[in-house]
Design a protein around this motif. Structure first.
Motif, PDB file in Angstrom:
ATOM      1  N   ARG A 129       1.349  -5.448  -3.827  1.00  0.00           N
ATOM      2  CA  ARG A 129       0.467  -6.426  -4.450  1.00  0.00           C
ATOM      3  C   ARG A 129       0.268  -6.134  -5.940  1.00  0.00           C
ATOM      4  N   ILE A 130       0.371  -7.169  -6.751  1.00  0.00           N
ATOM      5  CA  ILE A 130      -0.087  -7.070  -8.138  1.00  0.00           C
ATOM      6  C   ILE A 130      -1.441  -7.768  -8.257  1.00  0.00           C
ATOM      7  N   ASN A 182      -0.517  -8.935 -16.261  1.00  0.00           N
ATOM      8  CA  ASN A 182      -1.029  -8.654 -14.923  1.00  0.00           C
ATOM      9  C   ASN A 182       0.168  -8.295 -14.075  1.00  0.00           C
ATOM     10  N   LEU A 183       0.690  -7.087 -14.331  1.00  0.00           N
ATOM     11  CA  LEU A 183       1.894  -6.638 -13.630  1.00  0.00           C
ATOM     12  C   LEU A 183       1.749  -5.246 -13.049  1.00  0.00           C
ATOM     13  N   SER A 184       0.580  -4.633 -13.220  1.00  0.00           N
ATOM     14  CA  SER A 184       0.356  -3.309 -12.630  1.00  0.00           C
ATOM     15  C   SER A 184       0.032  -3.460 -11.141  1.00  0.00           C
ATOM     16  N   ALA A 185       0.531  -2.547 -10.352  1.00  0.00           N
ATOM     17  CA  ALA A 185       0.256  -2.566  -8.915  1.00  0.00           C
ATOM     18  C   ALA A 185      -1.250  -2.417  -8.692  1.00  0.00           C
ATOM     19  N   ALA A 186      -1.784  -3.214  -7.787  1.00  0.00           N
ATOM     20  CA  ALA A 186      -3.206  -3.133  -7.456  1.00  0.00           C
ATOM     21  C   ALA A 186      -3.497  -1.805  -6.757  1.00  0.00           C
ATOM     22  N   GLN A 187      -4.733  -1.376  -6.868  1.00  0.00           N
ATOM     23  CA  GLN A 187      -5.135  -0.120  -6.221  1.00  0.00           C
ATOM     24  C   GLN A 187      -6.214  -0.428  -5.191  1.00  0.00           C
ATOM     25  N   ASN A 188      -5.949  -0.069  -3.957  1.00  0.00           N
ATOM     26  CA  ASN A 188      -6.965  -0.242  -2.913  1.00  0.00           C
ATOM     27  C   ASN A 188      -6.614   0.667  -1.746  1.00  0.00           C
ATOM     28  N   VAL A 189      -7.364   0.616  -0.698  1.00  0.00           N
ATOM     29  CA  VAL A 189      -7.126   1.573   0.396  1.00  0.00           C
ATOM     30  C   VAL A 189      -5.764   1.409   1.043  1.00  0.00           C
ATOM     31  N   HIS A 190      -5.174   0.233   0.904  1.00  0.00           N
ATOM     32  CA  HIS A 190      -3.877   0.005   1.516  1.00  0.00           C
ATOM     33  C   HIS A 190      -2.729   0.316   0.574  1.00  0.00           C
ATOM     34  N   GLN A 191      -3.052   0.561  -0.642  1.00  0.00           N
ATOM     35  CA  GLN A 191      -2.008   0.639  -1.661  1.00  0.00           C
ATOM     36  C   GLN A 191      -2.460   1.660  -2.718  1.00  0.00           C
ATOM     37  N   ILE A 192      -1.876   2.834  -2.689  1.00  0.00           N
ATOM     38  CA  ILE A 192      -2.294   3.901  -3.595  1.00  0.00           C
ATOM     39  C   ILE A 192      -1.210   4.118  -4.638  1.00  0.00           C
ATOM     40  N   PRO A 252      -8.936 -19.969   5.593  1.00  0.00           N
ATOM     41  CA  PRO A 252      -8.929 -19.517   4.192  1.00  0.00           C
ATOM     42  C   PRO A 252      -7.572 -18.904   3.832  1.00  0.00           C
ATOM     43  N   ALA A 253      -7.084 -19.233   2.657  1.00  0.00           N
ATOM     44  CA  ALA A 253      -5.774 -18.719   2.233  1.00  0.00           C
ATOM     45  C   ALA A 253      -5.784 -18.547   0.724  1.00  0.00           C
ATOM     46  N   ARG A 254      -5.056 -17.536   0.249  1.00  0.00           N
ATOM     47  CA  ARG A 254      -5.013 -17.278  -1.190  1.00  0.00           C
ATOM     48  C   ARG A 254      -3.649 -16.752  -1.603  1.00  0.00           C
ATOM     49  N   TYR A 255      -3.409 -16.815  -2.891  1.00  0.00           N
ATOM     50  CA  TYR A 255      -2.101 -16.506  -3.453  1.00  0.00           C
ATOM     51  C   TYR A 255      -2.034 -15.024  -3.842  1.00  0.00           C
ATOM     52  N   VAL A 256      -0.888 -14.407  -3.629  1.00  0.00           N
ATOM     53  CA  VAL A 256      -0.680 -13.022  -4.030  1.00  0.00           C
ATOM     54  C   VAL A 256       0.621 -12.935  -4.816  1.00  0.00           C
ATOM     55  N   SER A 257       0.563 -12.288  -5.966  1.00  0.00           N
ATOM     56  CA  SER A 257       1.794 -11.989  -6.698  1.00  0.00           C
ATOM     57  C   SER A 257       2.143 -10.534  -6.450  1.00  0.00           C
ATOM     58  N   GLY A 258       3.410 -10.204  -6.513  1.00  0.00           N
ATOM     59  CA  GLY A 258       3.756  -8.813  -6.251  1.00  0.00           C
ATOM     60  C   GLY A 258       5.207  -8.482  -6.497  1.00  0.00           C
ATOM     61  N   TYR A 259       5.512  -7.225  -6.188  1.00  0.00           N
ATOM     62  CA  TYR A 259       6.879  -6.739  -6.142  1.00  0.00           C
ATOM     63  C   TYR A 259       7.332  -6.819  -4.683  1.00  0.00           C
TER      64      TYR A 259
END
Lengths: 280, 280, 280, 280
Positions: free
Chosen positions: C230-231, C23-33, C186-193
């Motif tokens: 974000r990953i 699980n190391l690929s960059a996430a894809q969403n409207v904020h992150q292309i 509400p709070a959640r964890y994010v992994s990333g570069y």
């Protein structure tokens, strides 16, 4: 009687002036007579006379200047352990326990017996009381755990180990002590030297109180109980660290040995199951 | 000097023959003289002579038959505490601690000081050593915690309490003891009677070792230290349960008191902040 | 908008056939292309098409034969984070939270918010609700903890860290998440570069839900939030391990990077305090 | 197919305006059809339309004014569970697990599977994979634990229960879930109504993922799996509290029922051992 040659070499790199409290001298009592002994420190300094704690732990203090520090301990110890027919060793009933033994029923830092009453009762409650029940606790501990160097740390407790199922000698002792106490059998931790321990190191084992005496046990089966030379006694490993350091010092080497000088290796026979060994 | 009238009435419903170990008698030492004392049990039985533990804890054993059991203890105690100018009380340096005090630096079941070194150092490491630092630890504990009856149980530890921020007297003592030990100040738990405690109950507080003596402290601020009558001393609450029961018995009532018989209430003055009180 | 070049090289020695979940690929969403991307494995194999978890985590599976394994990931990512005036970001009242956000109020494996209600309330209950309160939680976490590589392990929790006062990025995030949840945020964890992270590594930070959106926060202050790619997203670090391995494989090397390709380093400005950054 | 009549009456004393989040409505899915349903609140208020979480949990919100609050839920539910020959149900290999199932391998707040890998492997590693292994985990859990109302609290975890050997339904589920996850079998918590549960109450049980489906299990043996009506699904009990309250309200009464309306009690047969029941 057997004569055991024990000792250790400890090397440190001291980065700022430090105080060392050492608890690595062989204990002296009727079962264990220290014939010859030396404690040398380099750079040379006069070592402060041992203080002896209430349980006979011999504590040596050093003030170490920055630089390399080498500690050499060597002793020849006569062991006069009693070997007793373990079949006749009963548990001491609660109302008969001496006042100074009662504390070894209490939970301690690494032996949370107060969380394990039901656990212990369900595993060992149906067994006959006495020496054989403590042996059953040792056997169970041996069977449940896998000995894995490095698998635990200084704050690991018996409950941690019961869940992770792996540990080192101190953890085996903590588990067995906790289960004994939960069953109403006083138990305490002993640090020492051990003949035939592989790889050589300080060892941790335990004592249970049966029939008005303390008997040695070791759930690890790594070395024969008859070849154990006591250093310190306490509630758990918290009480018998072989070196406590205030200041900035790093261990750079450690070498420990315990050699049975008897030609026939009398102390190291496999007598740790059928015969109770009392050295306290 | 002050004279304190202390006592308790404990009622149990015993369902099967049980052994009681009681640790509720006032300790006897140079600071605390027991003038008159009675321990009555109903149904009447001769109570076994007290055993005295290594720290002076007086332990009484009872064999209780099934049925109702009533225990009545009453004593008149002279307190001769030393009041010392607390400004001059320094911490004892590590290399000067007596051997029998060293154990009170070790972590214990409910006082995991070994997990709190950094915590303690960051909160209290910049303060001047000595009596005032122990007072600062008490003040911090008082400020951080909320006293809530029923919020903790028999296996609750200092670390649990530091997170949940609530507890009762034993928890306040465990937190303060843990922080003292983590700072290198020997500390131990004391159970006792306390004048002016509301609601009346057994109390738990602690001692810290300063300038070669033990001084009483209480982080709860529920009662003045000068009116404390020591029952038991130990590493933490595990060592000084006022009643340990083997068998099936249920508490049906408890009544505890401690009354300062001085007309001017000498013992209960607010002297617990500026003057060190040594009664050990 | 900024363009970040991210990637990693992971080397393993595989001792028995193993399955890798990456699980190391960059996430894809409207904020992150993700503009360009490659994932190469040596020895060469076709990599199974990504599975995408419910939160957008992109998971890649490998079947690795015994021998050396090299994984190379590289991507160019456009960040289109919204920068919002943080003064207007209020907490969402409990009755307004969407059903899919409610789970992020629940305690999780490494974020025991259920043990910290009083703790959080006493530290942060008097502060004004909103973005500034989450910032206060970050500041408090930063101040209380010391960043120490190697001080924690895979089973360390927020409560452990609150006591030991030291940890790494995942621990900082777990503490801040726990305190937010305990306060009803509400709070959640994010992994990333993370651009400008020193030393370069994968990073762990967190999001809090404010004013109907998720906003990024980082209590470590090790790198600017505006340069985070974000990953994975999850309840805590348990959900976003960058590599999960079934089988016997040992890491032999890891190299991670994140470079802001903007000549003016737009993403890495110190905007993480005054401006809320929403990228979810 | 069976038709179950379920419901509950909850009474509260609300002391200050409070928000209630209720998760007590029967879930709706192909295996479970809600034929008739009512949720009445007194004092009368229009109840906010249910929000449905990502796992189908139906959440109802109430704004409760001070005073007495009564909540009455009633539903008639058709159960269309698949009964499958459990002999053919294999474990799904790691590389075949769907992305949305992977999270149920991760440890969660009350299911610390990450601390139990060796424990689980040693107890269950030699067993044949598949439905029978999950059944073995249930049997082991049933045998190890004693069901004791009141023995655990809201923060008790699977590891706590493994040591104290006692708990209630939620604890049994947490232990079994943790052991499944540690063995690589995805598992999750289910709250529900249960026919023939004595005393009647909400119930907690679990699902394991086998052969591409979720199957119901219950380690307590308190009620037949075939008579379970699902309310909520989550990682553990943290996700499916039947009532979450913000504000000051005290429970004053609770009444729960689940009645099999089939004359032959079809749902409550002892089919929970040999036949897999999939209702998800």
């Amino acid at each position: 009687m057997s004569i055991i040659d024990v000792g250790c070499r400890l090397n440190y790199l001291v980065r700022s002036p430090a105080v060392f409290l050492l608890n690595l001298s062989a204990a002296q009592n009727v079962h264990q007579i220290v014939n010859a002994e030396s404690l040398d420190v380099s750079p040379t300094q006069s070592v402060e006379e041992c203080a002896v704690g209430p349980l006979g732990n011999r504590i040596v203090r050093l003030n170490a200047p920055p630089g390399e520090l080498a500690i050499n301990y060597h002793a020849t110890v006569e062991l006069h352990a009693d070997s007793v027919d373990s079949n006749n060793l009963c548990e001491t009933s609660y109302e008969q326990l001496p006042a100074d033994v009662l504390a070894y029923l209490n939970p301690s830092r690494y032996c949370e017996s107060d969380k394990l009453y039901r656990f212990a009762f369900e595993e060992f409650g149906q067994l006959l009381p006495g020496y054989s029940r403590v042996t059953a606790i040792c056997n169970w501990t041996f069977k449940q755990l896998t000995y894995t160097p490095g698998s635990t740390g200084p704050t690991t407790t018996a409950c941690d180990v019961l869940l992770q199922r792996t540990g080192v000698c101190r953890d085996y002792a903590h588990v067995a002590i906790s289960l004994c106490r939960a069953m109403g059998i006083p138990a305490r931790y002993v640090s020492g030297y051990a003949v035939n321990l592989q790889p050589p190191d300080f060892h941790g084992f335990f004592e249970a109180y049966l029939d008005k005496r303390w008997f040695l046990f070791d759930a690890t089966r790594l070395a024969p109980v008859g070849g154990f030379v006591r250093i310190g006694t306490g509630r758990d490993a918290a009480d018998v660290a072989f070196a406590t350091i205030r200041g900035d010092a790093q261990s750079t080497g450690i070498d420990v040995w315990a050699i049975d000088t008897n030609p026939d290796g009398g102390a190291s026979g496999p007598d740790n199951v059928r015969t109770g060994v009392s050295s306290a």
